[in-house]
Scaffold this motif. Structure first.
Motif, mmCIF file in Angstrom:
data_model
loop_
_atom_site.group_PDB
_atom_site.id
_atom_site.type_symbol
_atom_site.label_atom_id
_atom_site.label_comp_id
_atom_site.label_asym_id
_atom_site.label_seq_id
_atom_site.Cartn_x
_atom_site.Cartn_y
_atom_site.Cartn_z
ATOM 1 N N PHE A 13 0.827 -1.200 0.000
ATOM 2 C CA PHE A 13 0.000 0.000 0.000
ATOM 3 C C PHE A 13 0.860 1.248 0.000
ATOM 4 O O PHE A 13 2.027 1.229 0.383
ATOM 5 C CB PHE A 13 -0.969 0.009 1.186
ATOM 6 N N THR A 14 0.241 2.331 -0.452
ATOM 7 C CA THR A 14 0.854 3.654 -0.476
ATOM 8 C C THR A 14 -0.159 4.639 0.076
ATOM 9 O O THR A 14 -1.356 4.533 -0.209
ATOM 10 C CB THR A 14 1.222 4.065 -1.918
ATOM 11 N N VAL A 15 0.310 5.586 0.858
ATOM 12 C CA VAL A 15 -0.547 6.637 1.403
ATOM 13 C C VAL A 15 -0.072 7.969 0.826
ATOM 14 O O VAL A 15 1.103 8.325 0.971
ATOM 15 C CB VAL A 15 -0.493 6.683 2.941
ATOM 16 N N ALA A 16 -0.982 8.682 0.176
ATOM 17 C CA ALA A 16 -0.665 10.003 -0.355
ATOM 18 C C ALA A 16 -0.790 11.017 0.779
ATOM 19 O O ALA A 16 -1.857 11.167 1.355
ATOM 20 C CB ALA A 16 -1.606 10.357 -1.503
ATOM 21 N N GLY A 17 0.297 11.663 1.112
ATOM 22 C CA GLY A 17 0.267 12.658 2.176
ATOM 23 C C GLY A 17 0.914 12.164 3.445
ATOM 24 O O GLY A 17 1.387 11.033 3.531
ATOM 25 N N GLU A 18 0.935 13.045 4.434
ATOM 26 C CA GLU A 18 1.540 12.724 5.722
ATOM 27 C C GLU A 18 0.605 11.870 6.561
ATOM 28 O O GLU A 18 -0.610 11.921 6.405
ATOM 29 C CB GLU A 18 1.880 14.008 6.474
ATOM 30 N N LEU A 19 1.191 11.115 7.470
ATOM 31 C CA LEU A 19 0.410 10.265 8.363
ATOM 32 C C LEU A 19 -0.009 11.040 9.607
ATOM 33 O O LEU A 19 0.759 11.842 10.137
ATOM 34 C CB LEU A 19 1.234 9.046 8.782
ATOM 35 N N ALA A 20 -1.223 10.777 10.052
ATOM 36 C CA ALA A 20 -1.711 11.359 11.305
ATOM 37 C C ALA A 20 -1.014 10.659 12.468
ATOM 38 O O ALA A 20 -0.595 9.504 12.344
ATOM 39 C CB ALA A 20 -3.223 11.167 11.405
ATOM 40 N N PRO A 21 -0.896 11.321 13.615
ATOM 41 C CA PRO A 21 -0.310 10.650 14.779
ATOM 42 C C PRO A 21 -1.106 9.388 15.127
ATOM 43 O O PRO A 21 -2.334 9.423 15.178
ATOM 44 C CB PRO A 21 -0.422 11.694 15.884
ATOM 45 N N PRO A 22 -0.419 8.289 15.332
ATOM 46 C CA PRO A 22 -1.117 7.032 15.638
ATOM 47 C C PRO A 22 -1.596 6.962 17.082
ATOM 48 O O PRO A 22 -1.115 7.690 17.946
ATOM 49 C CB PRO A 22 -0.048 5.968 15.375
ATOM 50 N N ASP A 23 -2.552 6.055 17.305
ATOM 51 C CA ASP A 23 -2.977 5.743 18.658
ATOM 52 C C ASP A 23 -2.818 4.249 18.888
ATOM 53 O O ASP A 23 -2.600 3.489 17.954
ATOM 54 C CB ASP A 23 -4.411 6.208 18.934
ATOM 55 N N ALA A 24 -2.904 3.858 20.139
ATOM 56 C CA ALA A 24 -2.790 2.454 20.519
ATOM 57 C C ALA A 24 -4.104 2.020 21.137
ATOM 58 O O ALA A 24 -4.555 2.614 22.120
ATOM 59 C CB ALA A 24 -1.650 2.260 21.509
ATOM 60 N N CYS A 25 -4.726 0.990 20.557
ATOM 61 C CA CYS A 25 -6.002 0.487 21.064
ATOM 62 C C CYS A 25 -5.761 -0.784 21.877
ATOM 63 O O CYS A 25 -5.162 -1.743 21.384
ATOM 64 C CB CYS A 25 -6.965 0.200 19.914
ATOM 65 N N HIS A 26 -6.260 -0.789 23.096
ATOM 66 C CA HIS A 26 -6.065 -1.902 24.015
ATOM 67 C C HIS A 26 -7.345 -2.717 24.216
ATOM 68 O O HIS A 26 -7.423 -3.500 25.162
ATOM 69 C CB HIS A 26 -5.575 -1.362 25.364
ATOM 70 N N CYS A 27 -8.344 -2.556 23.337
ATOM 71 C CA CYS A 27 -9.606 -3.304 23.497
ATOM 72 C C CYS A 27 -9.350 -4.797 23.306
ATOM 73 O O CYS A 27 -8.353 -5.210 22.706
ATOM 74 C CB CYS A 27 -10.676 -2.796 22.541
ATOM 75 N N SER A 28 -10.255 -5.605 23.805
ATOM 76 C CA SER A 28 -10.058 -7.058 23.735
ATOM 77 C C SER A 28 -10.044 -7.570 22.297
ATOM 78 O O SER A 28 -9.287 -8.497 21.982
ATOM 79 C CB SER A 28 -11.129 -7.782 24.559
ATOM 80 N N GLN A 29 -10.822 -6.984 21.396
ATOM 81 C CA GLN A 29 -10.807 -7.440 19.997
ATOM 82 C C GLN A 29 -9.451 -7.181 19.352
ATOM 83 O O GLN A 29 -8.892 -8.040 18.675
ATOM 84 C CB GLN A 29 -11.913 -6.769 19.187
#
Length: 126
Positions: A13-29
């Motif tokens: 994959f390729t993303v056009a543009g800058e990446l947003a700040p990531p988050d970390a999800c700790h949900c059970s799924q």
């Protein structure tokens, strides 16, 4: 432009543009699917180009979300809420540096008991 792939390279994959700040999800799924927690960045759908999309298998994990992974190697790649204009991409799937920094933790009420979150970033219970 940021690029990435699954482990075997069947999906790129390729993303056009800058990446947003990531988050970390700790949900059970997310923990069950990834084996720990899910770190991702949201990108506008129009900014994402996927090569080998026929190798992505989609699992509907809830009424509102599909999770995409490589059918060949099993790499977890996408978290897709079809009702939104964005799709989340796994941070670990990017090639090389992303130029981002984790900015928060979500669903920490569901986090595993085997680790602590000690990086000082905001923590949201849901």
């Amino acid at each position: 432009m940021p690029t990435g792939s699954c482990l075997c390279g069947a999906v790129r994959f390729t993303v056009a543009g800058e990446l947003a700040p990531p988050d970390a999800c700790h949900c059970s799924q997310c923990r069950k699917q990834t084996g720990h927690y899910w770190a991702s960045t949201d990108v506008p759908r129009a900014a994402l180009t996927v090569e080998g999309a026929d190798n992505v298998t989609w699992y509907q994990s809830s009424e509102k979300v599909h999770r995409g992974f490589c059918a060949t190697c099993g790499s977890v790649l996408f978290w897709d809420p079809p009702a939104r204009d964005s799709i989340a991409i796994a941070m670990g799937a990017f090639d090389g540096p992303t130029g981002t920094q984790l900015h928060m933790h979500i669903f920490v009420a569901d986090k595993g008991d085997y680790y602590d979150i000690g990086d000082g970033l905001p923590q949201h219970m849901a």
